[in-house]
Design a protein around this motif. Sequence first.
Motif, PDB file in Angstrom:
ATOM      1  N   ALA A 371       3.073  11.790 -18.718  1.00 17.26           N
ATOM      2  CA  ALA A 371       1.615  11.725 -18.590  1.00 17.26           C
ATOM      3  C   ALA A 371       1.102  10.295 -18.726  1.00 17.26           C
ATOM      4  O   ALA A 371       0.241   9.855 -17.946  1.00 17.26           O
ATOM      5  CB  ALA A 371       0.964  12.626 -19.640  1.00 17.26           C
ATOM      6  N   LYS A 374       2.094   7.866 -15.843  1.00 19.21           N
ATOM      7  CA  LYS A 374       1.346   8.204 -14.620  1.00 19.21           C
ATOM      8  C   LYS A 374      -0.107   7.765 -14.693  1.00 19.21           C
ATOM      9  O   LYS A 374      -0.703   7.369 -13.677  1.00 19.21           O
ATOM     10  CB  LYS A 374       1.419   9.710 -14.389  1.00 19.21           C
ATOM     11  N   ASP A 375      -0.702   7.822 -15.887  1.00 14.49           N
ATOM     12  CA  ASP A 375      -2.151   7.630 -16.022  1.00 14.49           C
ATOM     13  C   ASP A 375      -2.426   6.573 -17.091  1.00 14.49           C
ATOM     14  O   ASP A 375      -2.393   6.852 -18.286  1.00 14.49           O
ATOM     15  CB  ASP A 375      -2.797   8.968 -16.408  1.00 14.49           C
ATOM     16  N   HIS A 377      -5.189   5.107 -17.859  1.00 12.28           N
ATOM     17  CA  HIS A 377      -6.401   5.407 -18.636  1.00 12.28           C
ATOM     18  C   HIS A 377      -6.081   6.366 -19.775  1.00 12.28           C
ATOM     19  O   HIS A 377      -6.546   6.175 -20.906  1.00 12.28           O
ATOM     20  CB  HIS A 377      -7.464   6.015 -17.719  1.00 12.28           C
ATOM     21  N   LEU A 378      -5.269   7.374 -19.498  1.00 15.61           N
ATOM     22  CA  LEU A 378      -4.890   8.323 -20.540  1.00 15.61           C
ATOM     23  C   LEU A 378      -4.018   7.650 -21.598  1.00 15.61           C
ATOM     24  O   LEU A 378      -4.154   7.952 -22.794  1.00 15.61           O
ATOM     25  CB  LEU A 378      -4.151   9.504 -19.917  1.00 15.61           C
ATOM     26  N   HIS A 399      -5.445  16.832 -21.778  1.00 18.00           N
ATOM     27  CA  HIS A 399      -5.063  16.214 -20.505  1.00 18.00           C
ATOM     28  C   HIS A 399      -3.554  16.015 -20.369  1.00 18.00           C
ATOM     29  O   HIS A 399      -3.101  15.451 -19.366  1.00 18.00           O
ATOM     30  CB  HIS A 399      -5.788  14.875 -20.364  1.00 18.00           C
TER      31      HIS A 399
END
Length: 435
Positions: A371, A374-375, A377-378, A399
């Motif tokens: 996760a 990949k992201d 921002h997360l 998320h």
Amino acid sequence: MLDQSPNTTRAAESGHVTADVVIVGARAAGSSLAIHLARQGRKVVAVDRATFPSETMSTHVIYPNTLARLEDLGVLAEVEAHGPPPLYTSWHHEGRMFVAPHTPERGRDWALCVRRVTLDDILVRAARREGATILEGHRATGFIGTGSGDDPLRGLTCLTPEGAELTIEADIVVGADGVNSALARHVGLDREKVMPTETMLYYAYWTGVDTRNTQDFFFECPWICAHFPADDGHHVITMNGPADARKEMGDLQAFYLDKIMSIPALAARLKNATQVSRVTGTTRLDGFYRQHTGPGWALVGDAAHFKHPASAQGICDALHAAEVLAEGIAAGDWATSYPAWREEESPELYAFCKHLREAPSDAAMRVVMDAFIKDAHLARKMVDVWARSSRPWTDVIPHVPGMEQVTGLSVESVLAEFATNTRTAAPKPAAIAAE
């Protein structure tokens, strides 16, 4: 030892001092509280059995929210003068990694790692500059009053470095004296909502380590080792793992070296490095709350509330609690406003500590690494949990597919598990009678 006015010095030499507030403990919580109260024009005395500079166990890392508080206390520039590099956060697992900054606060999107031998000394000297009296090498020996409704705390006694007894009378007595607080024992406070630890934490200081601008966490499940570049050319190298393994370790130093050197990326950084301290740490990392205030007394820092050090909130909590308690003292409502703030402020991160105090598994780490790689921002939202600018159950867990199976479904469901966990305080010693 006293660097206050001549009248204060003569009073101390006579064996008796009066103050508005007396604080037991002059490290991060005690000194920062002394700074705030001295700025209010209050007469503050803090006593500590240590002499500064002095080491103590710590999580060391300070995030942007706490850097802002150090700036408000007037000490951030002095901390930065010791050269701790600005740090982004990096996680490593099974050959993959991500790096994330924090959401900026006052233009800073990084953390700092500072040894307590540096930070506490800076805060003690700042408290003196603001007008507080800091008594080093003074061991508290008892308290005046029982801390009950009909006999509030009214001060304490301590022994000077020369072995003379000194009595300090005050309107408010504050315990900033850590998880084993003498004040908490005196007033008979239980540990409440106890969260037993499943992991231990050990660390040592090093010099000559290959440095970069990251705090690096190496997940070798169920172990986590980490590298924190710190102040004055020092580095903190940590080892976190299942608490049950401690009794089987035998030689702690040998086990520690074997564990950190088994991680190729970390071993490469230590190739030309020197370990300059013994290995320090503990398995006694159970989280808890204590009652925060009572007749004539209050607790701050780890004396009041302790989270597992994987949360790295010790210094943050100390400075924030001192600020809130000082505001309450100024407003005259500290006995209610300060514990009410804690009830509002702490539950979600305390609940997240249930996850942080557990040994990680490879399966769970693969999910979160997928996760966060990949992201971006997360990933930032995740590291912002430590900076208190994002919330686990709002900004992160929903998320990440399946993360709630590891962390728990909600703050309420997690905390319910620990709501009735209490450890009874030791019997109260006899109160000291005022002369």
